[in-house]
Design a protein around this motif. Structure first.
Motif, mmCIF file in Angstrom:
data_model
loop_
_atom_site.group_PDB
_atom_site.id
_atom_site.type_symbol
_atom_site.label_atom_id
_atom_site.label_comp_id
_atom_site.label_asym_id
_atom_site.label_seq_id
_atom_site.Cartn_x
_atom_site.Cartn_y
_atom_site.Cartn_z
ATOM 1 N N ALA A 68 0.837 -1.206 0.000
ATOM 2 C CA ALA A 68 0.000 0.000 0.000
ATOM 3 C C ALA A 68 0.867 1.250 0.000
ATOM 4 C CB ALA A 68 -0.934 -0.003 1.205
ATOM 5 N N ARG A 69 1.981 1.211 0.700
ATOM 6 C CA ARG A 69 2.893 2.360 0.691
ATOM 7 C C ARG A 69 3.576 2.505 -0.666
ATOM 8 N NH1 ARG A 69 4.235 0.361 5.864
ATOM 9 N NH2 ARG A 69 6.117 -0.612 5.005
ATOM 10 N N LEU A 70 3.871 1.384 -1.308
ATOM 11 C CA LEU A 70 4.568 1.407 -2.586
ATOM 12 C C LEU A 70 3.662 1.933 -3.705
ATOM 13 C CD1 LEU A 70 7.160 0.611 -4.164
ATOM 14 C CD2 LEU A 70 6.072 -1.609 -4.557
ATOM 15 N N ILE A 71 2.503 1.334 -3.893
ATOM 16 C CA ILE A 71 1.557 1.772 -4.918
ATOM 17 C C ILE A 71 0.177 1.260 -4.548
ATOM 18 C CG2 ILE A 71 2.062 -0.218 -6.418
ATOM 19 C CD1 ILE A 71 1.104 3.325 -7.603
ATOM 20 N N TRP A 72 -0.818 2.127 -4.665
ATOM 21 C CA TRP A 72 -2.160 1.772 -4.208
ATOM 22 C C TRP A 72 -3.207 2.511 -5.027
ATOM 23 C CZ3 TRP A 72 -3.420 -2.113 -1.159
ATOM 24 C CH2 TRP A 72 -4.698 -2.165 -0.604
ATOM 25 N N LEU A 73 -4.237 1.791 -5.429
ATOM 26 C CA LEU A 73 -5.369 2.400 -6.106
ATOM 27 C C LEU A 73 -6.346 2.824 -5.010
ATOM 28 C CD1 LEU A 73 -7.057 0.867 -9.293
ATOM 29 C CD2 LEU A 73 -8.086 2.582 -7.818
ATOM 30 N N ARG B 72 -19.357 12.002 -19.567
ATOM 31 C CA ARG B 72 -18.981 11.260 -18.364
ATOM 32 C C ARG B 72 -17.465 11.210 -18.264
ATOM 33 N NH1 ARG B 72 -21.492 7.846 -15.039
ATOM 34 N NH2 ARG B 72 -23.378 7.952 -16.319
ATOM 35 N N ILE B 73 -16.965 11.347 -17.052
ATOM 36 C CA ILE B 73 -15.531 11.232 -16.809
ATOM 37 C C ILE B 73 -15.272 10.133 -15.788
ATOM 38 C CG2 ILE B 73 -15.048 13.645 -17.356
ATOM 39 C CD1 ILE B 73 -14.889 14.187 -14.341
ATOM 40 N N LEU B 74 -14.096 9.544 -15.884
ATOM 41 C CA LEU B 74 -13.654 8.540 -14.934
ATOM 42 C C LEU B 74 -12.490 9.119 -14.138
ATOM 43 C CD1 LEU B 74 -13.640 5.344 -17.198
ATOM 44 C CD2 LEU B 74 -15.529 6.301 -15.868
ATOM 45 N N LYS B 75 -12.531 8.912 -12.819
ATOM 46 C CA LYS B 75 -11.469 9.435 -11.952
ATOM 47 C C LYS B 75 -10.868 8.286 -11.151
ATOM 48 C CE LYS B 75 -14.361 12.318 -10.039
ATOM 49 N NZ LYS B 75 -14.946 13.348 -9.148
ATOM 50 N N VAL B 76 -9.557 8.248 -11.125
ATOM 51 C CA VAL B 76 -8.834 7.257 -10.333
ATOM 52 C C VAL B 76 -7.746 7.978 -9.548
ATOM 53 C CG1 VAL B 76 -7.242 5.301 -10.433
ATOM 54 C CG2 VAL B 76 -9.275 5.312 -11.877
ATOM 55 N N TYR B 77 -7.632 7.669 -8.265
ATOM 56 C CA TYR B 77 -6.591 8.248 -7.421
ATOM 57 C C TYR B 77 -5.576 7.161 -7.058
ATOM 58 C CZ TYR B 77 -9.547 12.376 -6.698
ATOM 59 O OH TYR B 77 -10.309 13.513 -6.876
ATOM 60 N N LEU B 78 -4.301 7.461 -7.347
ATOM 61 C CA LEU B 78 -3.212 6.562 -6.995
ATOM 62 C C LEU B 78 -2.329 7.229 -5.940
ATOM 63 C CD1 LEU B 78 -2.004 5.340 -10.535
ATOM 64 C CD2 LEU B 78 -3.633 4.221 -8.999
ATOM 65 N N ARG B 79 -1.814 6.442 -5.019
ATOM 66 C CA ARG B 79 -0.836 6.967 -4.064
ATOM 67 C C ARG B 79 0.244 5.924 -3.845
ATOM 68 N NH1 ARG B 79 -1.844 4.592 1.014
ATOM 69 N NH2 ARG B 79 -3.987 3.782 1.272
ATOM 70 N N GLY B 80 1.382 6.359 -3.330
ATOM 71 C CA GLY B 80 2.491 5.458 -3.062
ATOM 72 C C GLY B 80 3.810 6.035 -3.546
ATOM 73 N N THR B 81 4.890 5.545 -2.982
ATOM 74 C CA THR B 81 6.220 6.070 -3.301
ATOM 75 C C THR B 81 6.626 5.785 -4.743
ATOM 76 O OG1 THR B 81 7.240 4.025 -2.487
ATOM 77 C CG2 THR B 81 7.001 5.844 -0.916
ATOM 78 N N LEU B 82 6.057 4.755 -5.343
ATOM 79 C CA LEU B 82 6.422 4.391 -6.702
ATOM 80 C C LEU B 82 5.996 5.446 -7.721
ATOM 81 C CD1 LEU B 82 7.761 2.153 -8.343
ATOM 82 C CD2 LEU B 82 5.531 1.052 -8.553
ATOM 83 N N ILE B 83 4.964 6.211 -7.411
ATOM 84 C CA ILE B 83 4.482 7.236 -8.346
ATOM 85 C C ILE B 83 5.573 8.250 -8.652
ATOM 86 C CG2 ILE B 83 2.857 9.145 -8.632
ATOM 87 C CD1 ILE B 83 0.839 7.501 -7.023
ATOM 88 N N GLY B 84 6.203 8.768 -7.604
ATOM 89 C CA GLY B 84 7.275 9.735 -7.814
ATOM 90 C C GLY B 84 8.461 9.129 -8.533
ATOM 91 N N ASP B 85 8.807 7.870 -8.190
ATOM 92 C CA ASP B 85 9.945 7.210 -8.827
ATOM 93 C C ASP B 85 9.749 7.093 -10.336
ATOM 94 O OD1 ASP B 85 11.140 6.874 -6.377
ATOM 95 O OD2 ASP B 85 10.403 4.823 -6.097
ATOM 96 N N VAL B 86 8.533 6.766 -10.757
ATOM 97 C CA VAL B 86 8.263 6.503 -12.164
ATOM 98 C C VAL B 86 7.884 7.766 -12.932
ATOM 99 C CG1 VAL B 86 6.736 5.272 -13.776
ATOM 100 C CG2 VAL B 86 7.613 4.119 -11.732
#
Length: 308
Positions: free
Chosen positions: A37-42, A109-123
């Motif tokens: 969850a800390r690494l990458i999470w939807l 219509r729009i679709l929204k997704v929130y991602l969090r985690g340290t991998l986001i910044g790395d990539v």
């Protein structure tokens, strides 16, 4: 599935240490669930209908990446990094710490997704810094992530795997957009359609309809920015490909005209001659190739592609 694929960037030990776990669920328990969850999470996903000219402001999310995809209609997005109009199928990234204002230009219509985690910044950090936030595609990837989130319930490894897959797809597609492009996104989208699907298109009206705008508006904007009308651009795509087909022994002039969507062979010949100074038959006679053992590999590849 392991981390042996090299199509994604190497971003450090943390990235590779968890890749095999993300894509190969095990029974590691709550400690491991917390780790992924800390690494990458939807974190959250939603589908929202919006009326024509409806406006809303999404506050800054300090620790979450917002992924917006247009499922129907057209959407204007304004943020500190990028102002853009998105059409159906297109996606934009709103980096952590950035607010944005949405205006639905056509009911949709729009679709929204929130991602969090340290991998986001790395990539994704290089894309954030270069303002490569627009993805010319991505709707199907966002849909897939939302579906996976709904099916996963509270299973951490599956939720994290869905987030990982979406992040990698965003990394690929965001790289296709250059922030310094001389063309508006609408024109870029039209060029993409014509370059990829010119053999199946009958005219600019069809392209404009796909983009959700009037033919007059698309033609005016395209002509102003590209320098030629979209009809001529589409015609050039077809005629350039016609030259490649005409040199092949199996291709007759009539067959080439039919394959490229011309109404009849006489019209095709007239258009070809006007652009190239000779008829298709004359061009074919001057440039026809022989498919001997020494034939050009490109010709062999083209024939294989045509008959697959």
């Amino acid at each position: 599935m392991s981390s042996s694929s090299k199509k994604y960037p190497e971003t450090g030990d943390t990235f590779f240490a968890h890749t095999s776990f993300l894509l190969s669920p095990d029974e590691a328990g709550s400690a491991a669930a917390s780790s992924v969850a800390r690494l990458i999470w939807l974190d959250a996903a939603a589908s929202s209908a919006m009326a024509e000219q409806e406006t809303c402001t999404l506050p800054a999310e300090e620790e979450r990446l917002l992924v917006l995809a247009v499922d129907k209609g057209s959407l204007h997005v304004g943020s500190e990094q990028l102002t853009a109009t998105l059409l159906r199928g297109q996606t934009i990234l709103i980096p952590p710490g950035t607010s944005c204002t949405l205006t639905m230009l056509d009911a949709g219509r729009i679709l929204k997704v929130y991602l969090r985690g340290t991998l986001i910044g790395d990539v994704m950090q290089p894309y954030f810094e270069q303002q490569k936030l627009f993805c010319p595609a991505g709707l199907s990837d966002v849909r897939e992530a939302i579906h996976a989130r709904e099916m996963a319930e509270d299973r951490a490894e599956q939720i994290s795997a869905a987030a990982y897959h979406l992040l990698m797809r965003l990394h690929e597609t965001a790289g296709l957009y250059e922030a310094q492009s001389a063309y508006p996104l609408l024109v870029d989208a039209g060029i993409g359609i014509m370059q990829e699907e010119f053999t199946h298109l009958y005219g600019v009206d069809e392209v404009a309809e796909r983009l959700g705008v009037t033919t007059a508006h698309f033609t005016r904007l395209f002509s102003q920015t590209v320098g030629i009308p979209p009809g001529r651009f589409l015609k050039q795509q077809k005629l350039n490909y016609a030259k490649k087909l005409l040199i092949l022994p199996e291709m007759t002039v009539a067959l080439v005209a039919e394959m490229l969507g011309f109404s009849n062979v006489n019209y095709f010949s007239k258009v070809f001659r006007k652009e190239n100074g000779m008829t298709p038959a004359e061009y074919r006679k001057l440039n026809r190739v022989s498919l001997s053992a020494e034939a050009d590999k490109d010709v062999q590849d083209m024939l294989q592609e045509l008959y697959l």
